[in-house]
Motif scaffolding. Structure first.
Motif, PDB file in Angstrom:
ATOM      1  N   PHE A  91     -27.858  -1.683  22.428  1.00 58.00           N
ATOM      2  CA  PHE A  91     -26.476  -2.868  22.213  1.00 58.00           C
ATOM      3  C   PHE A  91     -25.893  -2.445  23.235  1.00 58.00           C
ATOM      4  CE2 PHE A  91     -25.259  -2.011  17.839  1.00 58.00           C
ATOM      5  CZ  PHE A  91     -26.078  -0.790  17.542  1.00 58.00           C
ATOM      6  N   VAL A 113     -20.160   2.927  20.928  1.00 58.55           N
ATOM      7  CA  VAL A 113     -21.170   2.556  19.487  1.00 58.55           C
ATOM      8  C   VAL A 113     -21.224   3.535  18.321  1.00 58.55           C
ATOM      9  CG1 VAL A 113     -23.396   1.873  18.305  1.00 58.55           C
ATOM     10  CG2 VAL A 113     -23.169   1.640  20.615  1.00 58.55           C
ATOM     11  N   CYS A 159     -21.273  -9.922  23.347  1.00 57.83           N
ATOM     12  CA  CYS A 159     -21.967  -8.491  23.087  1.00 57.83           C
ATOM     13  C   CYS A 159     -23.305  -9.327  22.443  1.00 57.83           C
ATOM     14  CB  CYS A 159     -21.382  -7.360  21.999  1.00 57.83           C
ATOM     15  SG  CYS A 159     -21.088  -8.342  20.150  1.00 57.83           S
ATOM     16  N   MET A 216     -26.941  -7.612  20.791  1.00 58.48           N
ATOM     17  CA  MET A 216     -27.681  -6.461  19.520  1.00 58.48           C
ATOM     18  C   MET A 216     -29.412  -7.023  18.794  1.00 58.48           C
ATOM     19  SD  MET A 216     -24.904  -5.914  17.032  1.00 58.48           S
ATOM     20  CE  MET A 216     -23.664  -6.264  18.247  1.00 58.48           C
TER      21      MET A 216
END
Lengths: 113, 112
Positions: free
Chosen positions: B33, B65, B89, B91
């Protein structure tokens, strides 16, 4: 921007014309990526390269092709530009696909009329 | 359904405030992440990354997280006008950056 340049930085073109965007790096990183960034969609991967002449498709590859004849250069071509390809295009590089940092170039703002 | 959801904001806070930025995701295979910061008309730059669950702190920034809730957060303490930017963000799963998914970004303005 970690030794990454993109050219041109801005381009306005007409529907149906071919367009080539260039990404040049001085870091000698093996992996290179092309993304497009659009409002409401974020960054989406178009194509990526894992070495000279080694490329593969990303999430939104339709209408795009790429080439990499040298480690330092990664070209993105729109064979026949459409208005839906109006976007900001970013090139990124990384040492490894499992390395968590990608370094991004300054972007190319493309408008297709 | 998008792989990653992020509130686009905009978010406006006074200088010195604590800022909370969040993303949710749907793919339980995501293990890595990241938070990127993007100034206007610039490319994104990596701020922090975490592996699996837990917290990570770097100066004024803390990343959290919660894999059980599929929820990640970035906290900025003592926010500064120079923190004004869009925060993305991102991931991925174990396979690598060819499967890196980004949120749409939250635009933050810190008012002096």
């Amino acid at each position: 921007d970690a030794g990454i340049t993109q050219s041109p930085r801005h381009k306005v073109t007409e529907t149906g014309t071919p367009v080539t965007l260039r990404c040049h790096q001085t870091e000698n990183h093996r992996y290179m990526y092309w993304y497009r960034q659009d409002p409401g969609h974020g960054l989406r991967l178009i194509h990526y390269s894992y070495g000279v002449k080694d490329t593969d498709k990303g999430e939104v590859s339709d209408g795009y092709s790429v080439s990499r004849s040298k480690t330092e250069d990664f070209l993105l071509t729109l064979e026949s530009a459409t208005s839906s390809q109006t976007s900001v295009y970013f090139c990124a590089i990384s040492e490894s696909p499992t390395y968590n940092e990608q370094f991004f170039g300054p972007g190319t703002r493309l408008t297709v009329l | 359904q998008k792989e990653v959801e992020q509130d686009p904001g905009p978010l406006s806070v006074p200088e010195g405030a604590i800022v909370s930025l969040n993303c949710t995701y749907s793919n339980s295979a995501f293990q890595y992440f990241m938070w990127y910061r993007q100034y206007s008309r610039k490319g994104p730059e990596l701020l922090m990354y975490t592996y699996s669950s837990g917290n990570k702190e770097d100066g004024r920034f803390t990343a959290q997280v919660d894999k059980s809730s599929k929820y990640i957060s970035l906290f900025i303490r003592d926010s500064q006008p120079s923190d004004s930017a869009t925060y993305l963000c991102a991931m991925r799963d174990q396979t690598g950056a060819n499967n890196l998914f980004f949120g749409t970004g939250t635009r933050l303005t810190v008012i002096p």
